[in-house]
Design a protein around this motif. Structure first.
Motif, short mmCIF file in Angstrom:
data_model
loop_
_atom_site.label_atom_id
_atom_site.label_comp_id
_atom_site.label_asym_id
_atom_site.label_seq_id
_atom_site.Cartn_x
_atom_site.Cartn_y
_atom_site.Cartn_z
N LEU A 235 43.21 39.45 35.34
CA LEU A 235 43.41 39.80 34.12
C LEU A 235 44.17 39.01 33.17
CD1 LEU A 235 44.34 43.52 34.64
CD2 LEU A 235 42.16 42.66 33.64
N ILE A 236 45.06 38.13 33.82
CA ILE A 236 45.67 37.08 33.05
C ILE A 236 44.65 35.88 32.66
CG2 ILE A 236 47.22 35.06 33.28
CD1 ILE A 236 49.08 37.01 34.90
N LEU A 237 43.91 35.47 33.46
CA LEU A 237 43.04 34.58 33.21
C LEU A 237 41.84 35.16 32.11
CD1 LEU A 237 41.98 32.92 36.59
CD2 LEU A 237 43.15 31.93 34.71
N ALA A 238 41.38 36.25 32.42
CA ALA A 238 40.61 37.04 31.17
C ALA A 238 41.33 37.03 29.84
CB ALA A 238 40.29 38.34 31.80
N ALA A 239 42.73 37.36 29.90
CA ALA A 239 43.34 37.22 28.48
C ALA A 239 43.44 35.97 27.97
CB ALA A 239 44.87 37.93 28.78
N ILE B 189 31.25 42.02 22.81
CA ILE B 189 30.96 43.23 23.77
C ILE B 189 30.14 42.66 24.98
CG2 ILE B 189 29.03 45.00 23.98
CD1 ILE B 189 29.35 45.58 20.94
N LEU B 190 29.34 41.65 25.06
CA LEU B 190 28.76 40.99 26.18
C LEU B 190 29.89 40.33 27.07
CD1 LEU B 190 25.67 39.08 24.49
CD2 LEU B 190 25.71 41.25 25.83
N THR B 191 30.58 39.59 26.30
CA THR B 191 31.81 38.95 26.86
C THR B 191 32.88 39.92 27.85
OG1 THR B 191 31.87 37.16 25.23
CG2 THR B 191 34.05 37.38 26.86
N SER B 192 32.93 41.09 27.16
CA SER B 192 33.78 42.10 27.85
C SER B 192 33.21 42.64 29.19
CB SER B 192 33.89 43.23 26.82
OG SER B 192 32.42 43.91 26.76
N GLY B 193 31.96 42.20 29.40
CA GLY B 193 31.52 42.72 30.64
C GLY B 193 31.68 41.68 31.82
N HIS B 194 32.24 40.51 31.52
CA HIS B 194 32.61 39.44 32.39
C HIS B 194 33.99 39.43 32.42
CE1 HIS B 194 28.31 38.74 32.97
NE2 HIS B 194 28.17 38.75 31.59
N LEU B 195 34.75 40.14 31.87
CA LEU B 195 36.25 39.88 31.95
C LEU B 195 36.70 39.57 33.29
CD1 LEU B 195 37.55 42.11 28.96
CD2 LEU B 195 37.45 39.53 29.09
N LEU B 196 36.14 40.21 34.36
CA LEU B 196 36.68 40.25 35.81
C LEU B 196 35.86 39.26 36.30
CD1 LEU B 196 37.20 44.01 36.53
CD2 LEU B 196 38.90 42.43 35.78
N ASP B 197 35.01 38.51 35.71
CA ASP B 197 34.11 37.47 36.28
C ASP B 197 34.63 36.23 36.12
OD1 ASP B 197 32.42 39.34 37.47
OD2 ASP B 197 31.06 39.08 36.01
N ASN B 198 35.45 35.70 37.05
CA ASN B 198 35.93 34.33 36.87
C ASN B 198 35.00 33.29 37.61
OD1 ASN B 198 38.91 36.03 37.42
ND2 ASN B 198 38.59 35.00 35.37
N SER B 199 34.81 32.12 37.01
CA SER B 199 33.94 31.22 37.50
C SER B 199 34.40 30.99 39.06
CB SER B 199 33.79 29.82 36.67
OG SER B 199 32.98 29.02 37.39
N PHE B 200 33.46 31.31 39.87
CA PHE B 200 33.93 31.08 41.52
C PHE B 200 33.98 29.34 41.52
CE2 PHE B 200 32.42 29.69 45.84
CZ PHE B 200 33.51 30.46 46.39
N GLU B 201 33.00 28.64 41.23
CA GLU B 201 33.12 27.34 41.62
C GLU B 201 34.37 26.58 40.97
OE1 GLU B 201 30.51 28.77 40.01
OE2 GLU B 201 28.82 28.81 41.40
N GLN B 202 34.68 27.03 39.64
CA GLN B 202 35.90 26.50 38.97
C GLN B 202 37.20 26.66 39.81
OE1 GLN B 202 36.59 28.08 35.09
NE2 GLN B 202 37.92 26.30 34.54
N ILE B 203 37.46 28.07 40.13
CA ILE B 203 38.53 28.35 40.55
C ILE B 203 38.75 27.84 42.05
CG2 ILE B 203 40.02 30.26 41.29
CD1 ILE B 203 39.58 30.25 38.45
N TRP B 204 37.42 27.97 42.77
CA TRP B 204 37.47 27.47 44.25
C TRP B 204 37.78 25.94 44.13
CZ3 TRP B 204 37.63 28.85 49.03
CH2 TRP B 204 37.08 27.96 50.13
#
Length: 322
Positions: A97-101, A245-260
């Motif tokens: 949620l912090i990264l989403a915010a 609206i479209l971005t809200s659906g991906h708030l819990l989706d952080n880029s796996f490659e970037q974070i990893w």
């Protein structure tokens, strides 16, 4: 004395044209090439989006690959209970949620601001050159972006880290390893990579603004700021709402490659999010059912966020997505 007045001419009202409903077969024959163009997209969603949904059933099983879907034992909501009551859920939800915010505050408005600035440029050559330069990072993989980040900010050989140390002095700061610098680095990477590409949609919306509106505003005495506030922003507001609206659906989706790629043993406390957690549990530890439950939770939360934001947009008088 009576005067002869001609009756007014009555114009016949044309009868409404009745449109006959086209049969599905006729529509397929008439628009066959359009339907043919749709087939690859439909095949993609069918093969890669809908057929894999059958695998969601293992979120309610103790899945064993050798037994398959039918042979594995059904356990109901066991894995969801473990997720919500486990010690990792609060940390994962907080980091996500912090990264989403931060994404909402910095990454979402950045393309809008850049598009508005580019729209104010009157020199066409300069405008196209700037557009091309800010589009390039989008085509770089996260591996290259992470490598560039290490080259710039690493404590040993980072160029920017060395400059900061030379100007400010003191001890060197390892920006890519310390936990307190993880989120600022992620935000900077996201801004650099995605801002330019995101401006395409808003520039297209700005290109559709009627030039007569600006001329009318100038006649009424409006300056550049007034034109921007009363003409430009209202014209692209529907686009901003749809993208929100479209971005809200991906708030819990952080880029796996970037974070990893940016995660290490020193910043893992703030770097662990749902996407990387699914990899740890599902791939490295073989917890397929538990990882599927985490992914299903994310998917349901994303759908609820889209419907909620769409409802809120309509309540605020905007045109929603559906």
């Amino acid at each position: 004395m009576a005067t002869d007045l001609a009756p007014p001419e009555v114009k016949a009202v044309p009868a409404p044209v009745r449109r006959t409903r086209m049969s599905p077969r006729t529509a397929l024959l008439r628009y066959r090439w359009l339907y043919l163009m749709v087939l690859p997209g439909l095949a993609y969603f069918l093969v890669f989006k809908y057929l894999p949904m059958r695998g969601l059933t293992i979120a309610f099983q103790d899945f064993v690959p050798f037994l398959g879907y039918e042979g594995s034992q059904w356990v109901g909501l066991k894995h969801f209970e473990e997720l919500f009551t486990g010690p990792d859920f609060g940390r994962l939800l907080g980091n996500t949620l912090i990264l989403a915010a931060l994404t909402i505050v910095f990454a979402f408005p950045a393309p809008i601001v850049v598009a508005l600035l580019l729209n104010e440029l009157r020199l066409g050559v300069l405008k196209r050159a700037v557009q091309s330069l800010i589009y390039i990072p989008h085509f770089l993989s996260w591996t290259i972006v992470a490598s560039l980040t290490y080259l710039l900010f690493s404590v040993d050989y980072g160029v920017i880290a060395g400059l900061v140390h030379g100007v400010v002095g003191g001890t060197r700061v390892d920006y890519v390893a310390q936990a307190e610098w993880f989120r600022p680095v992620i935000v900077l990477q996201t801004l650099w990579k995605s801002t330019g590409w995101g401006t395409i949609i808003y520039l297209a919306a700005l290109a559709g603004v009627n030039a007569d509106l600006y001329e009318a505003a100038r006649i009424d005495g409006a300056g550049r700021w007034r034109q921007f506030w009363h003409v430009t922003l209202p014209a692209i507001r529907p686009t901003i709402v749809v993208m929100a609206i479209l971005t809200s659906g991906h708030l819990l989706d952080n880029s796996f490659e970037q974070i990893w790629l940016m995660t290490n043993s020193l910043n893992r406390s703030v770097a662990d999010v749902f996407d990387t957690y699914v990899y740890y549990v599902g791939i490295t530890q073989g917890g397929y059912s538990y990882a599927t439950a985490v992914g299903l939770f994310k998917g349901v939360a994303g759908v609820l966020l889209i419907f909620g934001c769409n409802w809120l947009a309509k309540r605020l008088g905007q045109r929603g997505l559906f």
